[in-house]
Design an enzyme around this catalytic site. Structure first.
Site, PDB file in Angstrom:
ATOM      1  N   GLN A   1       0.933  -6.721  16.506  1.00  0.00           N
ATOM      2  CA  GLN A   1      -0.496  -6.567  16.778  1.00  0.00           C
ATOM      3  C   GLN A   1      -0.731  -5.372  17.695  1.00  0.00           C
ATOM      4  O   GLN A   1      -0.116  -5.261  18.758  1.00  0.00           O
ATOM      5  CB  GLN A   1      -1.041  -7.865  17.417  1.00  0.00           C
ATOM      6  CG  GLN A   1      -2.528  -7.856  17.665  1.00  0.00           C
ATOM      7  CD  GLN A   1      -3.354  -7.772  16.384  1.00  0.00           C
ATOM      8  OE1 GLN A   1      -3.053  -8.412  15.379  1.00  0.00           O
ATOM      9  NE2 GLN A   1      -4.400  -6.957  16.411  1.00  0.00           N
TER      10      GLN A   1
ATOM     11  N   LYS B 198      -5.080 -14.510  11.868  1.00  0.00           N
ATOM     12  CA  LYS B 198      -4.046 -14.189  10.878  1.00  0.00           C
ATOM     13  C   LYS B 198      -3.144 -15.410  10.658  1.00  0.00           C
ATOM     14  O   LYS B 198      -2.797 -15.740   9.520  1.00  0.00           O
ATOM     15  CB  LYS B 198      -3.222 -12.982  11.353  1.00  0.00           C
ATOM     16  CG  LYS B 198      -4.018 -11.690  11.264  1.00  0.00           C
ATOM     17  CD  LYS B 198      -3.364 -10.522  11.977  1.00  0.00           C
ATOM     18  CE  LYS B 198      -4.337  -9.333  12.009  1.00  0.00           C
ATOM     19  NZ  LYS B 198      -3.837  -8.181  12.780  1.00  0.00           N
TER      20      LYS B 198
ATOM     21  N   ASP C 158       1.454  -4.222   7.347  1.00  0.00           N
ATOM     22  CA  ASP C 158       0.241  -3.525   7.805  1.00  0.00           C
ATOM     23  C   ASP C 158       0.061  -2.184   7.086  1.00  0.00           C
ATOM     24  O   ASP C 158      -1.025  -1.602   7.124  1.00  0.00           O
ATOM     25  CB  ASP C 158       0.327  -3.260   9.319  1.00  0.00           C
ATOM     26  CG  ASP C 158      -0.478  -4.268  10.130  1.00  0.00           C
ATOM     27  OD1 ASP C 158      -1.448  -4.824   9.576  1.00  0.00           O
ATOM     28  OD2 ASP C 158      -0.151  -4.479  11.310  1.00  0.00           O
TER      29      ASP C 158
END
Ligand code: NDP
Length: 278
Positions: free
Chosen positions: A96, A52, A119
């Site tokens: 994460q 990422k 997200d």
């Protein structure tokens, strides 16, 4: 033989488009910034986080990295999120997953301000998707819609079957297909006669987390098959939830693993980051 839907090429195309957008924003004095938080050092998570950050660097998004120790408390993590929520120079916040077991994931997801929830996991983002309002959408299903559209596959009016009902993939996938005017069925582990259900699909999206479970007996001839699964087999090779060699000969288009859905997830995360500046 099926058309192979090239997720690598489509994600590269999206990244190029984003790079151009970010360059324009930069010229206007606007910098997109993503804060990436990792708690602990799970090797798979470290690879995802690394990828990422690499994508951010390529596109021109500034990434702030927070690598916290495994023993970080929930309160400490919430405090950091609170600080990032209030920072005007931070547009997106990514935590994460999975988190260590002493931290409640739901609480952390809810703590991120919906405007920075790149997200798309916050209940407000999910609710907005459900009632057709603007908001961030979970990256993997959003990427699948892009794969279909950019491959010229019509969604409206099609029979779509999604196998799997997770909050991250199956449910938002079904909602997105519905938004695109498909007729949608969601199947799961309690579905009776799964093969009968999946064989109805013009577009079959599989996110069951079981290597090579979907064989040609589950697929209608000429269907489009999207394989979300990622697994490593005994020979350390990647494979999906679909038995590719068995299914590819009878469908009209199929995503490979690797190189199908996987690369799209990061491309859509980058897209959400760019959108977050708005
Ligand atoms: P989950 O384990 O959260 O969900 C799996 C779903 O599949 C559940 O809804 C479950 O049903 C259903 N299921 C399990 N077994 C069966 C069965 N035998 N028949 C029918 N349905 C079944 O997985 P995720 O949605 O998080 O992920 C799915 C796969 O996608 C995994 O391989 C994961 O690694 C991969 N993945 C890939 C991503 C990418 O970027 N390419 C991103 C995210 C995930 P029930 O609800 O009844 O238990």
């Amino acid at each position: 033989m099926a058309n192979i839907i090239d997720g690598k090429a489509i994600s590269a195309q999206i990244k190029e488009e984003l790079k151009e957008k970010v360059a324009v924003m930069e010229a206007e004095g606007r910098q997109v910034t993503l804060a990436v938080i990792q708690v602990g050092s799970d090797p798979a998570s470290s690879v995802y986080v690394g990828n990422k950050k690499k994508a951010c660097a390529y596109i021109g998004i500034r990434s702030l990295s927070y690598e916290l120790e495994e023993k970080t408390t929930e309160e400490e993590l919430l405090a950091l999120i609170g600080e990032l929520n209030n920072r005007e120079d931070v547009n997106g916040i990514l935590v994460q997953l999975p988190l260590p077991s002493h931290i409640e994931e739901d609480k952390i997801i809810k703590a991120i301000r919906p405007e920075k929830d790149v997200d798309g996991f916050h209940p407000q983002s999910v609710g907005a998707l459900c009632i057709g309002q603007p908001g961030f959408v979970s990256c993997t299903p959003a990427g699948i819609i892009q794969l279909l559209k950019r491959s010229g596959i019509e969604i409206a009016g099609k029979e779509c079957v999604v196998v799997g009902r997770s909050n991250i993939v199956g449910k938002p996938m079904a909602l997105l297909l519905l938004r695109e005017n498909a007729t949608v069925t969601v199947a799961h582990s309690k579905t009776k006669d799964l093969k009968d259900v999946t064989r109805r699909a013009d577009i079959l999206v599989v996110a069951v987390g079981r290597p090579k479970m979907i064989t040609k007996e589950y697929v209608k001839e000429g269907a489009v098959v999207i394989d979300v699964g990622i697994h490593r087999n005994a020979e350390n090779k990647l494979c999906g939830d679909v038995d590719y060699d068995d299914v590819a000969p009878i469908c009209s288009a199929i995503t490979p693993v690797p190189g199908g859905v996987g690369p799209m997830t990061i491309a859509m995360l980058m897209n959400n980051c760019v959108e977050s500046i708005k």
